[in-house]
Design a protein around this motif. Structure first.
Motif, PDB file in Angstrom:
ATOM      1  N   LYS A  18       0.687  -1.315  -0.169  1.00 38.77           N
ATOM      2  CA  LYS A  18      -0.307   0.002  -0.291  1.00 38.77           C
ATOM      3  C   LYS A  18       1.112   1.174   0.444  1.00 38.77           C
ATOM      4  O   LYS A  18       1.869   1.506   1.203  1.00 38.77           O
ATOM      5  N   ALA A  19       1.220   2.011  -1.516  1.00 39.91           N
ATOM      6  CA  ALA A  19       1.380   3.265  -0.983  1.00 39.91           C
ATOM      7  C   ALA A  19       1.230   4.109  -0.744  1.00 39.91           C
ATOM      8  O   ALA A  19       1.993   5.356  -0.421  1.00 39.91           O
ATOM      9  N   ILE A  20       0.269   4.323  -0.423  1.00 41.05           N
ATOM     10  CA  ILE A  20      -0.346   5.962  -0.639  1.00 41.05           C
ATOM     11  C   ILE A  20      -1.707   5.187   0.050  1.00 41.05           C
ATOM     12  O   ILE A  20      -2.743   4.263  -0.145  1.00 41.05           O
ATOM     13  N   GLU A  21      -2.313   6.322   1.536  1.00 39.36           N
ATOM     14  CA  GLU A  21      -3.588   5.434   1.638  1.00 39.36           C
ATOM     15  C   GLU A  21      -4.819   6.902   2.575  1.00 39.36           C
ATOM     16  O   GLU A  21      -4.155   8.289   2.840  1.00 39.36           O
ATOM     17  N   ASP A  22      -6.002   6.919   1.405  1.00 41.40           N
ATOM     18  CA  ASP A  22      -7.318   7.231   2.264  1.00 41.40           C
ATOM     19  C   ASP A  22      -6.462   8.637   1.784  1.00 41.40           C
ATOM     20  O   ASP A  22      -7.113   9.806   2.842  1.00 41.40           O
ATOM     21  N   GLY A  42       4.819   8.701  -1.864  1.00 43.38           N
ATOM     22  CA  GLY A  42       3.785   8.731  -2.126  1.00 43.38           C
ATOM     23  C   GLY A  42       3.295  10.133  -2.994  1.00 43.38           C
ATOM     24  O   GLY A  42       1.947   9.995  -4.057  1.00 43.38           O
ATOM     25  N   LYS A  43       3.876  11.149  -3.494  1.00 48.02           N
ATOM     26  CA  LYS A  43       3.827  11.921  -4.476  1.00 48.02           C
ATOM     27  C   LYS A  43       3.269  12.136  -5.754  1.00 48.02           C
ATOM     28  O   LYS A  43       2.132  12.052  -6.073  1.00 48.02           O
ATOM     29  N   SER A  44       4.722  11.241  -6.534  1.00 46.98           N
ATOM     30  CA  SER A  44       4.502  10.547  -8.188  1.00 46.98           C
ATOM     31  C   SER A  44       2.654   9.509  -8.131  1.00 46.98           C
ATOM     32  O   SER A  44       2.207  10.091  -9.022  1.00 46.98           O
ATOM     33  N   THR A  45       3.043   8.468  -6.943  1.00 50.52           N
ATOM     34  CA  THR A  45       1.685   7.999  -7.104  1.00 50.52           C
ATOM     35  C   THR A  45       0.423   8.498  -7.326  1.00 50.52           C
ATOM     36  O   THR A  45      -0.326   8.125  -7.641  1.00 50.52           O
ATOM     37  N   PHE A  46       0.507   9.298  -6.582  1.00 53.54           N
ATOM     38  CA  PHE A  46      -1.177   9.858  -6.356  1.00 53.54           C
ATOM     39  C   PHE A  46      -1.102  10.879  -8.006  1.00 53.54           C
ATOM     40  O   PHE A  46      -2.262  10.425  -8.024  1.00 53.54           O
ATOM     41  N   LEU A  47       0.134  11.062  -8.064  1.00 50.32           N
ATOM     42  CA  LEU A  47       0.062  12.204  -9.479  1.00 50.32           C
ATOM     43  C   LEU A  47      -0.780  11.462 -10.617  1.00 50.32           C
ATOM     44  O   LEU A  47      -1.590  11.285 -11.787  1.00 50.32           O
ATOM     45  N   ARG A  48      -0.028  10.276 -10.584  1.00 45.66           N
ATOM     46  CA  ARG A  48      -0.382   8.989 -10.924  1.00 45.66           C
ATOM     47  C   ARG A  48      -1.982   8.099 -11.710  1.00 45.66           C
ATOM     48  O   ARG A  48      -2.372   7.593 -12.114  1.00 45.66           O
ATOM     49  N   LEU A 222       5.903  10.081   5.624  1.00 50.03           N
ATOM     50  CA  LEU A 222       4.743   8.705   5.942  1.00 50.03           C
ATOM     51  C   LEU A 222       5.473   8.873   7.414  1.00 50.03           C
ATOM     52  O   LEU A 222       6.231   9.101   7.720  1.00 50.03           O
ATOM     53  N   ALA A 223       4.621   7.818   7.838  1.00 51.01           N
ATOM     54  CA  ALA A 223       4.675   7.331   8.905  1.00 51.01           C
ATOM     55  C   ALA A 223       6.233   6.713   9.567  1.00 51.01           C
ATOM     56  O   ALA A 223       6.507   6.983  11.217  1.00 51.01           O
ATOM     57  N   GLY A 224       6.477   5.814   8.331  1.00 50.84           N
ATOM     58  CA  GLY A 224       7.770   5.533   9.082  1.00 50.84           C
ATOM     59  C   GLY A 224       8.038   4.565   7.210  1.00 50.84           C
ATOM     60  O   GLY A 224       7.221   4.197   6.394  1.00 50.84           O
ATOM     61  N   VAL A 225       9.056   3.720   6.835  1.00 52.98           N
ATOM     62  CA  VAL A 225       9.451   2.874   6.175  1.00 52.98           C
ATOM     63  C   VAL A 225       8.602   1.835   6.309  1.00 52.98           C
ATOM     64  O   VAL A 225       8.573   1.066   6.762  1.00 52.98           O
ATOM     65  N   GLY A 226       7.869   1.677   4.660  1.00 53.68           N
ATOM     66  CA  GLY A 226       7.198   0.273   4.458  1.00 53.68           C
ATOM     67  C   GLY A 226       5.521   0.934   5.100  1.00 53.68           C
ATOM     68  O   GLY A 226       4.655   0.424   4.566  1.00 53.68           O
ATOM     69  N   GLN A 227       5.659   1.920   5.302  1.00 51.84           N
ATOM     70  CA  GLN A 227       3.847   2.706   5.670  1.00 51.84           C
ATOM     71  C   GLN A 227       4.190   3.649   4.758  1.00 51.84           C
ATOM     72  O   GLN A 227       4.796   3.865   3.639  1.00 51.84           O
ATOM     73  N   PRO A 228       2.261   3.577   3.972  1.00 52.50           N
ATOM     74  CA  PRO A 228       1.795   4.088   3.201  1.00 52.50           C
ATOM     75  C   PRO A 228       1.775   5.765   3.628  1.00 52.50           C
ATOM     76  O   PRO A 228       1.665   5.811   4.280  1.00 52.50           O
ATOM     77  N   GLY A 229       1.942   6.238   2.839  1.00 56.72           N
ATOM     78  CA  GLY A 229       1.727   8.246   2.565  1.00 56.72           C
ATOM     79  C   GLY A 229       0.636   8.573   2.202  1.00 56.72           C
ATOM     80  O   GLY A 229      -0.130   8.117   1.973  1.00 56.72           O
ATOM     81  N   ARG A 230       0.456   9.654   3.559  1.00 62.75           N
ATOM     82  CA  ARG A 230      -0.901  10.209   3.671  1.00 62.75           C
ATOM     83  C   ARG A 230      -0.475  11.404   3.731  1.00 62.75           C
ATOM     84  O   ARG A 230       0.640  12.404   3.700  1.00 62.75           O
TER      85      ARG A 230
END
Ligand SMILES: Nc1ncnc2c1ncn2[C@@H]1O[C@H](COP(=O)(O)OP(=O)(O)O)[C@@H](O)[C@H]1O
Ligand SMILES: [Mg+2]
Length: 258
Positions: A18-22, A42-48, A222-230
């Motif tokens: 899960k790269a970005i959440e909610d 997750g900036k690029s992921t969200f943009l896409r 992101l809250a930490g490594v492996g956590q989704p971006g918010r």
């Protein structure tokens, strides 16, 4: 005012990751919104996800809603290709079609849309190159390869190519990060002009650039490594850079991490 983009509860995955959440936000027409935040948030992921390019990546999957002028881009029966026509994209590395002339690069999208009339192609190519502040530099060599231009010119060529099909929204993912300072300023000036006609969303790692070009700024973390971006907060750019609501935003923009 009507929202051009209205995102609600957007979560995106790469396979099981899960790269970005909610993420929820709205974007007004004819505005520039900057996305900032540390690498990997997750900036690029969200943009896409805003033009359905995320799902082109193997395992790429999205939950939630993205409305463009109140229409759900992920609704049943929506053609992703037509979405990408309405929501254009400019990438980090200028990527003109290498074997095509300057003219053909700008005309490519129109031809895909079925335009064949030479006079119409000429008009739109000229208008788009003018719109990208490139016309004067290339008008005498339209038949030369686009790949022969400087990096900054190539990026403006890619912008001309993107605006030739009159999208509603222009997404830019760190469009200046491969450019020298003069070319960067040329693109920043151009963004200021283009927002009269288009809604622009730009990812940048350059705080000064976000402060210079954007009306609104969204901070992701992101809250930490492996956590989704918010999305941590989105507000008027002036406010984000002077008096943000969240301490993490303040820490990031004052250079304490990232
Ligand atoms: N093609 C991909 N396949 C798998 N994971 C990816 C891919 N692209 C990005 N990611 C992951 O998604 C998360 C967000 O990345 P990205 O959107 O590129 O962040 P940013 O643009 O903010 O640096 C990161 O954990 C990254 O490793
Ligand atoms: Mg990125």
């Amino acid at each position: 005012m009507a929202k051009r983009i209205d995102v609600s509860g957007l979560t995106a995955y790469y396979g099981a990751h899960k790269a970005i959440e909610d993420i929820s936000m709205t974007i007004e027409p004819r505005s520039v919104t900057a996305f900032i935040g540390p690498s990997g948030c997750g900036k690029s992921t969200f943009l896409r996800t805003l033009n359905r390019m995320h799902e082109v990546t193997p395992g790429g999957r999205v939950e939630g809603k993205v409305l463009l002028d109140a229409e759900d881009l992920y609704g049943a029966g929506v053609d992703p290709v037509s979405v990408r026509r309405e929501v254009g994209m400019v990438f980090q590395r200028p990527n003109p079609f290498p074997t095509m002339s300057i003219f053909d690069n700008v005309a490519a999208g129109l031809r895909l849309n079925g335009v064949t009339k030479k006079s119409e192609l000429n008009d739109v190519v000229e208008k788009s190159l003018k719109g990208a502040n490139l016309w004067n530099e290339v008008k005498d060599r339209l038949n030369k390869p686009g790949a022969g231009l400087s990096g900054g010119q190539q990026q403006r060529l890619c912008i001309a190519r993107a605006i030739a099909v009159e999208p509603k929204v222009l997404l830019m993912d760190e469009p200046c990060s491969a450019l020298d300072p003069i070319s960067t300023l040329a693109i920043e000036d151009l963004i200021g002009e283009l927002k009269e006609r288009f809604t622009i969303v730009i990812v940048t790692h350059n705080m000064q650039q976000a402060a210079r070009v954007s009306d609104r700024t969204a901070f992701f973390n992101l809250a930490g490594v492996g956590q989704p971006g918010r999305l941590i907060e989105i507000d008027d750019t002036e406010r984000i850079f002077s008096n943000p609501s969240v301490q993490a935003t303040e820490d990031y923009i004052s250079g304490r991490f990232g």
